[in-house]
Design a protein around this motif. Structure first.
Motif, mmCIF file in Angstrom:
data_model
loop_
_atom_site.group_PDB
_atom_site.id
_atom_site.type_symbol
_atom_site.label_atom_id
_atom_site.label_comp_id
_atom_site.label_asym_id
_atom_site.label_seq_id
_atom_site.Cartn_x
_atom_site.Cartn_y
_atom_site.Cartn_z
ATOM 1 N N CYS A 110 19.032 6.158 -9.743
ATOM 2 C CA CYS A 110 18.719 5.928 -8.601
ATOM 3 C C CYS A 110 17.911 4.644 -9.079
ATOM 4 C CB CYS A 110 18.689 6.724 -7.741
ATOM 5 S SG CYS A 110 16.789 6.916 -8.057
ATOM 6 N N ALA A 117 14.173 11.828 -9.609
ATOM 7 C CA ALA A 117 12.965 10.913 -8.433
ATOM 8 C C ALA A 117 12.446 11.469 -7.676
ATOM 9 C CB ALA A 117 14.178 9.725 -7.486
ATOM 10 N N VAL A 118 10.936 11.717 -7.510
ATOM 11 C CA VAL A 118 9.967 12.381 -7.043
ATOM 12 C C VAL A 118 9.379 11.238 -6.339
ATOM 13 C CG1 VAL A 118 10.651 14.590 -8.023
ATOM 14 C CG2 VAL A 118 8.322 12.613 -8.855
ATOM 15 N N ILE A 119 8.509 11.464 -4.906
ATOM 16 C CA ILE A 119 7.398 11.015 -4.399
ATOM 17 C C ILE A 119 5.890 11.828 -4.682
ATOM 18 C CG2 ILE A 119 8.638 9.401 -3.069
ATOM 19 C CD1 ILE A 119 7.689 11.513 -0.880
ATOM 20 N N GLY A 150 5.246 7.972 3.715
ATOM 21 C CA GLY A 150 6.765 8.713 4.544
ATOM 22 C C GLY A 150 6.826 10.143 4.771
ATOM 23 N N LEU A 151 6.362 11.173 3.658
ATOM 24 C CA LEU A 151 5.816 12.400 4.117
ATOM 25 C C LEU A 151 4.985 12.671 5.753
ATOM 26 C CD1 LEU A 151 7.596 15.499 3.277
ATOM 27 C CD2 LEU A 151 5.226 15.287 1.502
ATOM 28 N N GLY A 179 5.498 10.859 8.404
ATOM 29 C CA GLY A 179 6.418 10.859 8.902
ATOM 30 C C GLY A 179 6.395 9.258 9.361
ATOM 31 N N TYR A 180 6.375 8.347 8.460
ATOM 32 C CA TYR A 180 5.888 6.747 8.310
ATOM 33 C C TYR A 180 6.949 6.265 7.293
ATOM 34 C CZ TYR A 180 3.773 2.175 10.392
ATOM 35 O OH TYR A 180 3.207 1.366 10.918
ATOM 36 N N SER A 181 7.727 5.619 7.575
ATOM 37 C CA SER A 181 9.477 5.607 6.619
ATOM 38 C C SER A 181 10.813 5.051 7.491
ATOM 39 C CB SER A 181 9.118 6.699 6.137
ATOM 40 O OG SER A 181 10.355 6.688 4.551
ATOM 41 N N ARG A 188 22.046 4.208 0.288
ATOM 42 C CA ARG A 188 20.442 4.498 1.282
ATOM 43 C C ARG A 188 19.680 4.040 0.630
ATOM 44 N NH1 ARG A 188 18.284 8.922 4.604
ATOM 45 N NH2 ARG A 188 20.615 10.123 4.463
ATOM 46 N N LEU A 233 15.512 3.008 1.351
ATOM 47 C CA LEU A 233 14.836 3.955 1.697
ATOM 48 C C LEU A 233 13.413 3.247 1.837
ATOM 49 C CD1 LEU A 233 13.425 7.052 3.010
ATOM 50 C CD2 LEU A 233 13.128 7.329 0.910
ATOM 51 N N ALA A 266 13.318 2.513 -2.109
ATOM 52 C CA ALA A 266 14.087 3.808 -3.193
ATOM 53 C C ALA A 266 15.520 3.363 -2.633
ATOM 54 C CB ALA A 266 13.784 5.075 -2.797
ATOM 55 N N VAL A 308 19.812 4.630 -3.626
ATOM 56 C CA VAL A 308 20.111 6.053 -3.941
ATOM 57 C C VAL A 308 20.980 5.653 -3.411
ATOM 58 C CG1 VAL A 308 20.604 8.477 -3.650
ATOM 59 C CG2 VAL A 308 18.177 7.129 -3.645
ATOM 60 N N THR A 311 14.167 4.436 12.036
ATOM 61 C CA THR A 311 13.058 5.037 11.275
ATOM 62 C C THR A 311 13.551 6.707 10.599
ATOM 63 O OG1 THR A 311 12.214 6.745 13.516
ATOM 64 C CG2 THR A 311 11.153 4.512 12.662
ATOM 65 N N THR A 312 12.823 7.169 9.701
ATOM 66 C CA THR A 312 13.493 8.843 9.536
ATOM 67 C C THR A 312 13.122 9.487 10.391
ATOM 68 O OG1 THR A 312 11.285 9.448 7.883
ATOM 69 C CG2 THR A 312 12.839 8.185 7.250
#
Lengths: 275, 275
Positions: free
Chosen positions: A4, A16-18, A24-25, A28-30, A89, A91, A111, A113, A145-146
């Motif tokens: 990805c 692929a990690v954040i 975003g986590l 939830g700002y994503s 996807r 992101l 990202a 993916v 949004t997510t």
């Protein structure tokens, strides 16, 4: 191995990690967008990228690469992942949170993916699907949004009731489904909501595709009006045109997949098969 | 080096990452809680853990460790990070997303993080702060979800207007701030909303602490009623009791920090100093 794209690099998917401090986590700002690959070709790429920009702008986020670069990355990922039919996807988050509520638009998390297709069961396209409804107006409805807490929370009930999607209602009107747009057919009129929803790229494409065949009405549909509909269907990147024959306890038309819906499904399939 | 707890292990903070497939990121499906450490001691730990359970239950999430273990982890982290005064953030997501909308409650993502205190400027406690308002009803209001899009989006405007917090309004009533609860004082009555909000642990603690001194009214407060308030303040884990002297264009009382608010601030400070 699957690959990805994350923050400027193509890397193995499993790497692929954040950071757990990503806004975003944490908040939830994503935003994101999903598009379909048919025979190795991105479908409605420009339309999806245009919407990603709308979503990003709504949250003051900045897409860190150009449209051309995104296209190139997608093609590279499809090759490396050896996929012809897939979903992509994209992101975009605000990146690392600064003091809880802040972020640097120049340092986003971005990202791309490749995902295997996750399609509804084929028989649903023959016998038609069911929707359950819930009262919900998506905040920031024009942005993708997510924020899917409502949809995820209702997933179990949806499955128990053998429904394919959740239809959101607000002020007595039907709006959209959790990841699909909603249409009804009455006589020769194709009717779909326009306000307070995410304007799906598949929705917009269908309206253009079948505008020679129907009188298009983009307007409010009340929940009561569902009882007068001859046909209904939902649209989404993954689901394409999926006929709907029941909504809660309301049978749509004669409870079978409508003739006009079939025509739209066929026209859609014919189009994407030629891509 | 700073440490945190993630999925069963204490690890360096910089190694604390989650998969980009985590449903907490992909679908914003996540809850959290924040608590304050005074002189090495967690404040209102049981109350915060009780609320974390309420939040988790609302989203059908499962906390993978016991309350006792959480307490032990917090104490260990404070020692390893060499901190006496801090905030603790506990985060719980559904873990890796399954087919987009599913998750396994037995495989959550669970993190405990020590954060340095991020306190409002000290002069705000002397001169009083300002709020700006916006119409917003938090979805799943009883759960402390990570959905803060509205608050993050308005952060810039809030700062430009020199406001300390954003006050949410719905149906003409004031509800809560983005991360605080809201109170007004009228005569000897301490009034605070109760419905459609997150019931803050600091809010609940204050009501108990000062119940001998005031007539407590937990009820609706209309936006208009703000003009009749003698005093106002907000409460939060990090902010404690923060006096409010202006809301949008409304001056509260005489525009100075109220005498009753001062008493509550002093009582609160006296309490936590003795911890």
């Amino acid at each position: 191995m699957q690959y990805c794209f994350l923050n400027g690099k193509i890397i193995p998917r499993e790497d692929a990690v954040i950071s757990i401090d990503d806004i975003g986590l944490l908040r939830g700002y994503s935003v994101f967008d999903s598009l379909r690959i048919y025979h190795g070709k991105p479908f409605l790429l420009n339309e999806h990228l245009r919407r990603l920009k709308i979503s990003a702008t709504a949250l003051s986020l900045k897409i860190p690469v150009t449209d051309k670069e995104i296209e190139k990355i997608i093609i590279t990922l499809l090759e490396k992942n050896n996929r012809e039919d897939a979903q992509i996807r994209i992101l975009l988050t605000g990146g690392k949170a600064i003091n809880g509520f802040g972020f640097d638009p120049e340092q986003p998390t971005f990202a791309i993916v490749v995902e295997p297709l996750s399609l509804p069961p084929a028989d649903l396209y023959v016998s038609g699907g069911k929707l359950i409804s819930t009262v919900y107006l998506r905040p920031e409805f024009a942005a993708k949004t997510t924020n899917y807490i409502t949809a995820v929370s209702l997933a179990k009930e949806r499955k128990m009731k053998h429904a394919v999607e959740i239809l959101y209602l607000s002020n007595g009107n039907v709006l959209e489904c959790s990841t699909s747009n909603f249409f009804i057919v009455k006589g020769n009129n194709l009717i779909t909501p326009k306000d307070n929803i995410l304007l799906g790229t598949t929705r917009n494409f269908i309206l253009e595709l079948v505008s020679p065949d129907f009188t298009i009405e983009e307007r409010k549909i009340s929940y009561e009006e569902l009882t007068e509909a001859d046909e209904a269907f939902i649209s989404a990147t993954s689901k394409e045109v999926l006929p709907i024959v029941q909504i809660d306890d309301i049978r749509i038309g004669n409870g079978k997949v409508g003739i006009n819906t079939k025509k739209i499904m066929e026209k859609y399939t014919a189009y994407v098969n030629k891509l």
